[in-house]
Scaffold this motif. Structure first.
Motif, PDB file in Angstrom:
ATOM      1  N   LEU A  36     -89.638  -3.839 -55.856  1.00  0.00           N
ATOM      2  CA  LEU A  36     -89.995  -4.353 -57.178  1.00  0.00           C
ATOM      3  C   LEU A  36     -88.836  -5.149 -57.780  1.00  0.00           C
ATOM      4  CD1 LEU A  36     -92.128  -4.348 -59.457  1.00  0.00           C
ATOM      5  CD2 LEU A  36     -90.977  -2.337 -60.347  1.00  0.00           C
ATOM      6  N   ALA A  37     -87.622  -4.648 -57.638  1.00  0.00           N
ATOM      7  CA  ALA A  37     -86.452  -5.367 -58.142  1.00  0.00           C
ATOM      8  C   ALA A  37     -86.265  -6.683 -57.405  1.00  0.00           C
ATOM      9  CB  ALA A  37     -85.202  -4.498 -58.005  1.00  0.00           C
ATOM     10  N   PHE A  38     -86.488  -6.690 -56.091  1.00  0.00           N
ATOM     11  CA  PHE A  38     -86.379  -7.925 -55.315  1.00  0.00           C
ATOM     12  C   PHE A  38     -87.364  -8.973 -55.819  1.00  0.00           C
ATOM     13  CE2 PHE A  38     -88.056 -10.495 -51.830  1.00  0.00           C
ATOM     14  CZ  PHE A  38     -86.907 -11.192 -51.468  1.00  0.00           C
ATOM     15  N   PHE A  39     -88.615  -8.578 -56.031  1.00  0.00           N
ATOM     16  CA  PHE A  39     -89.617  -9.538 -56.495  1.00  0.00           C
ATOM     17  C   PHE A  39     -89.326  -9.998 -57.923  1.00  0.00           C
ATOM     18  CE2 PHE A  39     -92.430  -7.838 -53.068  1.00  0.00           C
ATOM     19  CZ  PHE A  39     -92.552  -9.035 -52.392  1.00  0.00           C
ATOM     20  N   ALA A  40     -88.793  -9.131 -58.765  1.00  0.00           N
ATOM     21  CA  ALA A  40     -88.445  -9.529 -60.131  1.00  0.00           C
ATOM     22  C   ALA A  40     -87.317 -10.556 -60.116  1.00  0.00           C
ATOM     23  CB  ALA A  40     -88.049  -8.306 -60.948  1.00  0.00           C
ATOM     24  N   ILE A  41     -86.315 -10.332 -59.276  1.00  0.00           N
ATOM     25  CA  ILE A  41     -85.203 -11.288 -59.168  1.00  0.00           C
ATOM     26  C   ILE A  41     -85.688 -12.598 -58.585  1.00  0.00           C
ATOM     27  CG2 ILE A  41     -83.012 -11.716 -57.998  1.00  0.00           C
ATOM     28  CD1 ILE A  41     -82.461  -8.680 -58.292  1.00  0.00           C
ATOM     29  N   ALA A  42     -86.525 -12.525 -57.560  1.00  0.00           N
ATOM     30  CA  ALA A  42     -87.057 -13.747 -56.950  1.00  0.00           C
ATOM     31  C   ALA A  42     -87.891 -14.543 -57.949  1.00  0.00           C
ATOM     32  CB  ALA A  42     -87.889 -13.394 -55.720  1.00  0.00           C
ATOM     33  N   ALA A  43     -88.719 -13.873 -58.739  1.00  0.00           N
ATOM     34  CA  ALA A  43     -89.536 -14.568 -59.737  1.00  0.00           C
ATOM     35  C   ALA A  43     -88.654 -15.211 -60.796  1.00  0.00           C
ATOM     36  CB  ALA A  43     -90.520 -13.596 -60.381  1.00  0.00           C
ATOM     37  N   PHE A  44     -87.610 -14.506 -61.236  1.00  0.00           N
ATOM     38  CA  PHE A  44     -86.698 -15.060 -62.229  1.00  0.00           C
ATOM     39  C   PHE A  44     -86.007 -16.313 -61.696  1.00  0.00           C
ATOM     40  CE2 PHE A  44     -82.327 -15.342 -63.824  1.00  0.00           C
ATOM     41  CZ  PHE A  44     -82.588 -15.573 -65.165  1.00  0.00           C
ATOM     42  N   LEU A  45     -85.503 -16.249 -60.469  1.00  0.00           N
ATOM     43  CA  LEU A  45     -84.815 -17.409 -59.900  1.00  0.00           C
ATOM     44  C   LEU A  45     -85.769 -18.579 -59.671  1.00  0.00           C
ATOM     45  CD1 LEU A  45     -82.378 -15.662 -57.408  1.00  0.00           C
ATOM     46  CD2 LEU A  45     -81.830 -16.755 -59.587  1.00  0.00           C
ATOM     47  N   VAL A  55     -92.996 -25.669 -62.630  1.00  0.00           N
ATOM     48  CA  VAL A  55     -93.900 -24.648 -63.155  1.00  0.00           C
ATOM     49  C   VAL A  55     -94.492 -25.068 -64.492  1.00  0.00           C
ATOM     50  CG1 VAL A  55     -94.033 -22.260 -63.974  1.00  0.00           C
ATOM     51  CG2 VAL A  55     -92.722 -22.797 -61.929  1.00  0.00           C
ATOM     52  N   LEU A  56     -93.651 -25.605 -65.377  1.00  0.00           N
ATOM     53  CA  LEU A  56     -94.112 -25.943 -66.718  1.00  0.00           C
ATOM     54  C   LEU A  56     -94.727 -27.336 -66.815  1.00  0.00           C
ATOM     55  CD1 LEU A  56     -91.175 -24.459 -68.827  1.00  0.00           C
ATOM     56  CD2 LEU A  56     -93.377 -23.431 -68.285  1.00  0.00           C
ATOM     57  N   GLY A  57     -94.479 -28.193 -65.837  1.00  0.00           N
ATOM     58  CA  GLY A  57     -95.018 -29.550 -65.861  1.00  0.00           C
ATOM     59  C   GLY A  57     -96.536 -29.607 -65.932  1.00  0.00           C
ATOM     60  N   PRO A  58     -97.236 -28.856 -65.101  1.00  0.00           N
ATOM     61  CA  PRO A  58     -98.707 -28.901 -65.141  1.00  0.00           C
ATOM     62  C   PRO A  58     -99.321 -28.301 -66.399  1.00  0.00           C
ATOM     63  CG  PRO A  58     -97.954 -28.090 -63.018  1.00  0.00           C
ATOM     64  CD  PRO A  58     -96.762 -28.162 -63.900  1.00  0.00           C
ATOM     65  N   LEU A  59     -98.534 -27.587 -67.201  1.00  0.00           N
ATOM     66  CA  LEU A  59     -99.102 -26.989 -68.418  1.00  0.00           C
ATOM     67  C   LEU A  59     -99.627 -28.046 -69.390  1.00  0.00           C
ATOM     68  CD1 LEU A  59     -96.704 -24.028 -69.220  1.00  0.00           C
ATOM     69  CD2 LEU A  59     -98.982 -23.962 -68.234  1.00  0.00           C
ATOM     70  N   LEU A  60     -98.996 -29.210 -69.436  1.00  0.00           N
ATOM     71  CA  LEU A  60     -99.486 -30.284 -70.295  1.00  0.00           C
ATOM     72  C   LEU A  60    -100.874 -30.725 -69.861  1.00  0.00           C
ATOM     73  CD1 LEU A  60     -99.119 -32.405 -72.501  1.00  0.00           C
ATOM     74  CD2 LEU A  60     -98.069 -33.863 -70.781  1.00  0.00           C
ATOM     75  N   PHE A  61    -101.063 -30.857 -68.559  1.00  0.00           N
ATOM     76  CA  PHE A  61    -102.374 -31.270 -68.062  1.00  0.00           C
ATOM     77  C   PHE A  61    -103.411 -30.177 -68.263  1.00  0.00           C
ATOM     78  CE2 PHE A  61     -99.320 -33.787 -65.590  1.00  0.00           C
ATOM     79  CZ  PHE A  61     -99.721 -35.035 -66.027  1.00  0.00           C
ATOM     80  N   LEU A  62    -103.004 -28.926 -68.153  1.00  0.00           N
ATOM     81  CA  LEU A  62    -103.943 -27.836 -68.426  1.00  0.00           C
ATOM     82  C   LEU A  62    -104.342 -27.807 -69.898  1.00  0.00           C
ATOM     83  CD1 LEU A  62    -102.411 -24.965 -66.276  1.00  0.00           C
ATOM     84  CD2 LEU A  62    -104.481 -26.289 -65.820  1.00  0.00           C
ATOM     85  N   LEU A  63    -103.406 -28.133 -70.767  1.00  0.00           N
ATOM     86  CA  LEU A  63    -103.726 -28.212 -72.192  1.00  0.00           C
ATOM     87  C   LEU A  63    -104.712 -29.336 -72.459  1.00  0.00           C
ATOM     88  CD1 LEU A  63    -103.126 -27.118 -75.021  1.00  0.00           C
ATOM     89  CD2 LEU A  63    -101.292 -28.790 -75.162  1.00  0.00           C
ATOM     90  N   LEU A 101     -88.455 -19.254 -61.431  1.00  0.00           N
ATOM     91  CA  LEU A 101     -88.802 -19.838 -62.723  1.00  0.00           C
ATOM     92  C   LEU A 101     -87.642 -20.620 -63.324  1.00  0.00           C
ATOM     93  CD1 LEU A 101     -90.970 -17.045 -64.343  1.00  0.00           C
ATOM     94  CD2 LEU A 101     -91.709 -19.281 -63.542  1.00  0.00           C
ATOM     95  N   THR A 102     -86.419 -20.131 -63.154  1.00  0.00           N
ATOM     96  CA  THR A 102     -85.288 -20.843 -63.750  1.00  0.00           C
ATOM     97  C   THR A 102     -84.927 -22.089 -62.967  1.00  0.00           C
ATOM     98  OG1 THR A 102     -83.741 -19.404 -62.571  1.00  0.00           O
ATOM     99  CG2 THR A 102     -84.309 -18.805 -64.846  1.00  0.00           C
ATOM    100  N   GLU A 103     -85.026 -22.044 -61.659  1.00  0.00           N
ATOM    101  CA  GLU A 103     -84.641 -23.195 -60.846  1.00  0.00           C
ATOM    102  C   GLU A 103     -85.749 -24.242 -60.747  1.00  0.00           C
ATOM    103  OE1 GLU A 103     -81.655 -23.859 -59.590  1.00  0.00           O
ATOM    104  OE2 GLU A 103     -80.923 -22.027 -60.554  1.00  0.00           O
ATOM    105  N   HIS A 104     -86.976 -23.820 -60.875  1.00  0.00           N
ATOM    106  CA  HIS A 104     -88.109 -24.743 -60.705  1.00  0.00           C
ATOM    107  C   HIS A 104     -88.936 -24.814 -61.980  1.00  0.00           C
ATOM    108  CE1 HIS A 104     -87.314 -25.100 -56.432  1.00  0.00           C
ATOM    109  NE2 HIS A 104     -87.124 -23.797 -56.418  1.00  0.00           N
TER     110      HIS A 104
END
Length: 80
Positions: free
Chosen positions: A22-31, A40-48, A33-36
């Motif tokens: 669980l800690a491994f997946f939490a760290i991987a998800a954090f990295l 990740v957030l680019g398509p949110l405009l099109f979804l809106l 989201l921060t690096e990419h």
């Protein structure tokens, strides 16, 4: 004679292994989201923008439709 249970016995370290995974997946998800963030957030405009179509349909559906309710300006006792 020894009796064998059909249910497998859990090891005492199973909780630690689950927490480590669980800690491994939490760290991987954090990295990820921060690096990419732009990926990740680019398509949110099109979804809106795509969300505007159903919102327009449902909001417009409530206006001008056939309804038994009187319009707000047709209330009894309204002197304007």
């Amino acid at each position: 004679m020894k009796r064998h249970d059909s249910v497998p016995h859990r090891h005492d370290g199973a909780i630690q292994v689950r927490l480590a995974v669980l800690a491994f997946f939490a760290i991987a998800a954090f990295l990820l989201l921060t690096e990419h963030r732009a990926h990740v957030l680019g398509p949110l405009l099109f979804l809106l923008l795509l969300a505007c179509l159903p919102m327009f349909y449902f909001v417009r559906h409530g206006h001008g439709g056939k309804s038994d309710l009187p319009a707000p300006h047709d209330k009894k006792g309204d002197t304007s």
